[in-house]
Design a protein around this motif. Structure first.
Motif, PDB file in Angstrom:
ATOM      1  N   ILE A   7       0.855  -1.186   0.000  1.00 11.54           N
ATOM      2  CA  ILE A   7       0.000   0.000   0.000  1.00 11.54           C
ATOM      3  C   ILE A   7       0.891   1.236   0.000  1.00 11.54           C
ATOM      4  CG2 ILE A   7      -1.851   1.216   1.186  1.00 11.54           C
ATOM      5  CD1 ILE A   7      -2.527  -1.508   2.509  1.00 11.54           C
ATOM      6  N   GLU A   8       0.829   1.994  -1.069  1.00  8.70           N
ATOM      7  CA  GLU A   8       1.700   3.163  -1.261  1.00  8.70           C
ATOM      8  C   GLU A   8       1.009   4.124  -2.218  1.00  8.70           C
ATOM      9  OE1 GLU A   8       3.909   6.011  -1.582  1.00  8.70           O
ATOM     10  OE2 GLU A   8       5.041   4.499  -0.430  1.00  8.70           O
ATOM     11  N   GLY A  37      -5.102   4.183   2.324  1.00  9.38           N
ATOM     12  CA  GLY A  37      -5.489   3.345   3.451  1.00  9.38           C
ATOM     13  C   GLY A  37      -6.869   2.734   3.340  1.00  9.38           C
ATOM     14  N   GLY A  40      -6.716   0.140   0.830  1.00  8.04           N
ATOM     15  CA  GLY A  40      -5.865  -0.909   1.391  1.00  8.04           C
ATOM     16  C   GLY A  40      -6.630  -1.833   2.320  1.00  8.04           C
ATOM     17  N   THR A  54       3.249  -1.059   4.042  1.00 10.85           N
ATOM     18  CA  THR A  54       2.458   0.157   3.842  1.00 10.85           C
ATOM     19  C   THR A  54       3.220   1.428   4.173  1.00 10.85           C
ATOM     20  OG1 THR A  54       0.413   1.311   4.472  1.00 10.85           O
ATOM     21  CG2 THR A  54       1.473  -0.022   6.170  1.00 10.85           C
ATOM     22  N   ASP A  55       2.944   2.444   3.363  1.00 12.63           N
ATOM     23  CA  ASP A  55       3.464   3.778   3.660  1.00 12.63           C
ATOM     24  C   ASP A  55       2.687   4.336   4.846  1.00 12.63           C
ATOM     25  OD1 ASP A  55       4.833   6.127   3.519  1.00 12.63           O
ATOM     26  OD2 ASP A  55       3.924   6.808   1.647  1.00 12.63           O
ATOM     27  N   ILE A  56       3.274   5.337   5.513  1.00 15.53           N
ATOM     28  CA  ILE A  56       2.554   5.989   6.605  1.00 15.53           C
ATOM     29  C   ILE A  56       1.710   7.136   6.070  1.00 15.53           C
ATOM     30  CG2 ILE A  56       2.818   7.496   8.591  1.00 15.53           C
ATOM     31  CD1 ILE A  56       4.954   5.809   9.634  1.00 15.53           C
ATOM     32  N   ASP A  62      -4.208   7.298   7.152  1.00 11.64           N
ATOM     33  CA  ASP A  62      -2.784   6.986   7.006  1.00 11.64           C
ATOM     34  C   ASP A  62      -2.520   5.524   7.378  1.00 11.64           C
ATOM     35  OD1 ASP A  62      -2.336   6.668   9.790  1.00 11.64           O
ATOM     36  OD2 ASP A  62      -1.896   8.797  10.047  1.00 11.64           O
ATOM     37  N   GLY A  63      -1.271   5.108   7.206  1.00 13.84           N
ATOM     38  CA  GLY A  63      -0.919   3.711   7.407  1.00 13.84           C
ATOM     39  C   GLY A  63      -1.200   3.204   8.809  1.00 13.84           C
ATOM     40  N   TYR A  79       2.852  -6.450   9.757  1.00 15.02           N
ATOM     41  CA  TYR A  79       2.956  -5.163   9.081  1.00 15.02           C
ATOM     42  C   TYR A  79       4.394  -4.636   9.051  1.00 15.02           C
ATOM     43  CZ  TYR A  79      -2.120  -5.100   9.534  1.00 15.02           C
ATOM     44  OH  TYR A  79      -3.440  -5.420   9.457  1.00 15.02           O
ATOM     45  N   ILE A  81       6.185  -0.999   8.030  1.00 13.88           N
ATOM     46  CA  ILE A  81       5.951   0.403   7.712  1.00 13.88           C
ATOM     47  C   ILE A  81       7.109   0.925   6.867  1.00 13.88           C
ATOM     48  CG2 ILE A  81       5.910   2.734   8.672  1.00 13.88           C
ATOM     49  CD1 ILE A  81       3.296   1.381   9.056  1.00 13.88           C
ATOM     50  N   SER A  83       8.518   4.667   5.025  1.00 12.98           N
ATOM     51  CA  SER A  83       8.279   6.107   5.070  1.00 12.98           C
ATOM     52  C   SER A  83       9.506   6.862   4.605  1.00 12.98           C
ATOM     53  CB  SER A  83       7.909   6.545   6.490  1.00 12.98           C
ATOM     54  OG  SER A  83       7.735   7.952   6.544  1.00 12.98           O
TER      55      SER A  83
END
Length: 264
Positions: A7-8, A37, A40, A54-56, A62-63, A79, A81, A83
């Protein structure tokens, strides 16, 4: 093979992750992607991945908000993260949510591979533990394993406050020298009334439940610490390590040492 969702919100970064990394070499496969998100969450619920990368910083959700919401809904995944911001507060919140790792962009393939390897080992250990517990639960039809399943789903009502208070007191004082007399004095009821009420509501005696809680506590120590068996016994509320081993084997089906060896 690990099933992964990425997820980005930056399309080039997302496609770069999907297309340039050797996922097969990392014993992984990409099964889905999303650009924010909210999208996602839908993909994760639909695909049920082992790992979510996933990006934040994403619009609307947000993530971290996404992860927190999924966990509240009982959706399970590991998960990672990613960033472009070296933000300590984000890292703190990520740790609080049980995130496996916090990687900074641009993503280093070796770091990602190490992270996925750590996840794979964690998943394998969890599977091994689940299989062992499943096997143990069928050995001698262990009453304490069965009681755990029963009691977690047992519908206590407002008339059973005495039972819940008894359970709370036992769990809080499990390392003490518990007795029916001590519990009844604390709750200000007669030992006879307490014993009858508990047996009627649960089908088990108070002493059986005390043993159950201590066995559960011992299993937790055996799985998550390097304590010597005698230290596990004392930490779980048993005064005699030999007696502890006897009780553990009687109710679980294997000795504490055998249980730990099978985990490893």
């Amino acid at each position: 093979m690990l099933k992964i969702v990425i997820i980005e919100n930056e399309r080039l970064v997302r496609k770069g992750l999907i297309l340039t990394f050797d996922w097969e070499e990392m014993d992984s496969i990409i099964i889905g992607e999303a650009s924010n998100g909210e999208e996602g969450m839908a993909v994760i619920k639909d695909k049920a991945p082992d790992v979510v990368i996933t990006d934040i910083r994403m619009p609307e959700i947000d993530g971290l908000q996404m992860i927190e919401q999924l966990q509240k809904e009982g959706v399970h995944a590991e998960y990672i993260i990613i960033s472009g911001y070296d933000d300590f507060k984000y890292a703190q919140n990520a740790i609080r949510l049980g995130v496996v790792d916090f990687l900074l962009k641009p993503i280093n393939e070796e770091e990602l591979a190490a992270c996925l390897n750590k996840i794979q080992k964690r998943i394998e250990k969890n599977i091994k533990t689940e299989k062992l517990v499943h096997k143990i639960s069928h050995l001698n039809e262990s009453p304490y394993i069965l009681f755990e399943k029963y009691f977690e789903n047992y519908p206590l009502n407002t008339h059973e406050t005495l039972i819940t208070n008894t359970i709370d007191f036992i769990k809080t004082n499990i390392t003490s020298d518990l007795s029916i007399k001590a519990i009844s004095e604390h709750l200000q009821v007669s030992t006879g009334h307490l014993s009858r009420s508990f047996k009627k509501s649960t089908g088990y005696t108070i002493l059986e439940y005390i043993t159950f809680v201590r066995i559960k506590k011992a299993i937790d120590y055996l799985e998550n610490t390097d304590y010597h068996i005698s230290e596990v016994a004392y930490a779980a509320g048993f005064n005699d390590p030999k007696y502890f081993s006897h009780v553990f084997r009687k109710n679980v089906g294997v000795t504490p040492t055998e249980f730990r060896n099978r985990l490893n």
